[in-house]
Design a protein around this motif. Structure first.
Motif, short mmCIF file in Angstrom:
data_model
loop_
_atom_site.label_atom_id
_atom_site.label_comp_id
_atom_site.label_asym_id
_atom_site.label_seq_id
_atom_site.Cartn_x
_atom_site.Cartn_y
_atom_site.Cartn_z
N UNK A 102 76.55 51.58 38.98
CA UNK A 102 75.26 51.56 38.30
C UNK A 102 74.80 50.20 37.82
N UNK A 103 75.65 49.18 37.89
CA UNK A 103 75.22 47.84 37.48
C UNK A 103 74.21 47.27 38.48
N UNK A 104 73.28 46.46 37.96
CA UNK A 104 72.33 45.76 38.82
C UNK A 104 72.86 44.38 39.14
N UNK A 105 72.74 43.98 40.40
CA UNK A 105 73.14 42.63 40.82
C UNK A 105 71.92 41.97 41.45
N UNK A 106 71.36 40.98 40.76
CA UNK A 106 70.20 40.25 41.25
C UNK A 106 70.68 39.00 41.98
N UNK A 107 70.17 38.78 43.18
CA UNK A 107 70.63 37.70 44.05
C UNK A 107 69.45 36.82 44.44
N UNK A 108 69.50 35.53 44.07
CA UNK A 108 68.43 34.60 44.44
C UNK A 108 69.02 33.26 44.87
N UNK A 154 77.49 49.26 42.74
CA UNK A 154 76.42 48.52 42.11
C UNK A 154 75.12 48.65 42.89
N UNK A 155 74.06 48.14 42.30
CA UNK A 155 72.73 48.22 42.89
C UNK A 155 72.25 46.80 43.16
N UNK A 156 72.27 46.34 44.41
CA UNK A 156 71.81 44.98 44.72
C UNK A 156 70.28 44.92 44.73
N UNK A 157 69.74 43.86 44.16
CA UNK A 157 68.31 43.60 44.18
C UNK A 157 68.12 42.15 44.63
N UNK A 158 67.43 41.96 45.73
CA UNK A 158 67.18 40.62 46.25
C UNK A 158 65.95 40.02 45.59
N UNK A 159 66.01 38.73 45.31
CA UNK A 159 64.87 37.99 44.78
C UNK A 159 64.54 36.85 45.73
N UNK A 160 63.29 36.72 46.10
CA UNK A 160 62.89 35.53 46.85
C UNK A 160 62.94 34.33 45.91
N UNK A 161 63.16 33.16 46.47
CA UNK A 161 63.30 31.95 45.66
C UNK A 161 61.99 31.58 44.98
N UNK A 162 62.09 31.16 43.73
CA UNK A 162 60.92 30.61 43.06
C UNK A 162 60.44 29.39 43.82
#
Length: 223
Positions: A67-73, A106-114
């Motif tokens: 259930x944890x969120x993992x944000x990847x950027x 876990x729950x992966x969430x991708x982020x595009x680069x700023x």
């Protein structure tokens, strides 16, 4: 629920002597209030490759539970390495990260680069090539949520304009900052003001995706 962050300097907490330079991940915890603890593993200079080689990805995964969120950027530094081109070496690394997060529940969430702040003749330039597009495509490939920070920051800089957007970044005249006595005009790294704005946007996006305060209360009530 925890929020675990993987990324480069635009996400990372900066050393105190660089204040007020900051990555957005350093300000995400206040924006999420009490519903999630934020663990920021992002590091300045990191690529999708070095993040693993230096053991940071292993540390993050070790902390991840169901259930944890993992944000990847990533992208800013991968872009500087020929073998980590957007559609070859780079793309394979987020694919592996996504699989490993899911294996831990876990729950992966991708982020595009700023986006970097780079104007030419008043026009904001695209500095990250195909990297944002590849992240969006990976989201579709894996059925993942994508927080499109590239599109959002581009719109923000354009709204503020070439001069107004300077306030979001780390700009100091000679003598204004002890660590950069000769002055600095950095259009990649954020002033705390800019980092806080991005963190607030990320928190809002998590809320809209169902991972915010309301969903945390519902989960607690049903436990």
């Amino acid at each position: 629920m925890k929020i675990l962050l993987a990324g480069d300097s635009t996400v990372a907490a900066c050393p105190s002597f660089e204040y007020p330079m900051s990555g957005w991940g350093a300000h995400l915890a206040p924006e999420t209030y009490w519903w999630a603890a934020v663990h920021n593993y992002a590091k300045g200079g990191a690529t999708t490759e070095s993040f693993r080689e230096e053991g940071l990805w292993h540390q993050l995964l070790h902390q991840a539970v169901q259930g944890d969120l993992v944000l990847i950027q990533f992208g800013h530094n991968d872009q500087k390495r020929d073998h980590l081109a957007a559609r070859t070496g780079y793309a394979e690394n987020p694919r592996r990260m996504v699989a490993e997060v899911r294996s831990k529940g876990g729950i992966p969430i991708l982020c595009t680069s700023v986006e970097r702040r780079h104007f030419e003749l008043g026009v904001l330039q695209e500095t990250l090539g195909e990297f944002p597009a590849v992240v969006r495509e990976l989201g579709g490939e894996f059925g993942l949520e994508v927080i499109d920070l590239n599109t959002w920051t581009r719109a923000l800089y354009q709204e503020l304009g070439e001069e107004g957007s300077k306030e979001l970044f780390f700009h100091f005249a000679p003598g204004e900052h002890a660590h950069w006595a000769g002055g600095l005009e950095d259009n990649t790294h954020f002033h705390e003001k800019g980092a806080r704005m991005i963190a607030a946007h990320v928190a809002g996006q998590l809320e809209s995706l169902g991972y915010g305060l309301a969903s945390s209360v519902r989960a607690g009530a049903s436990a």
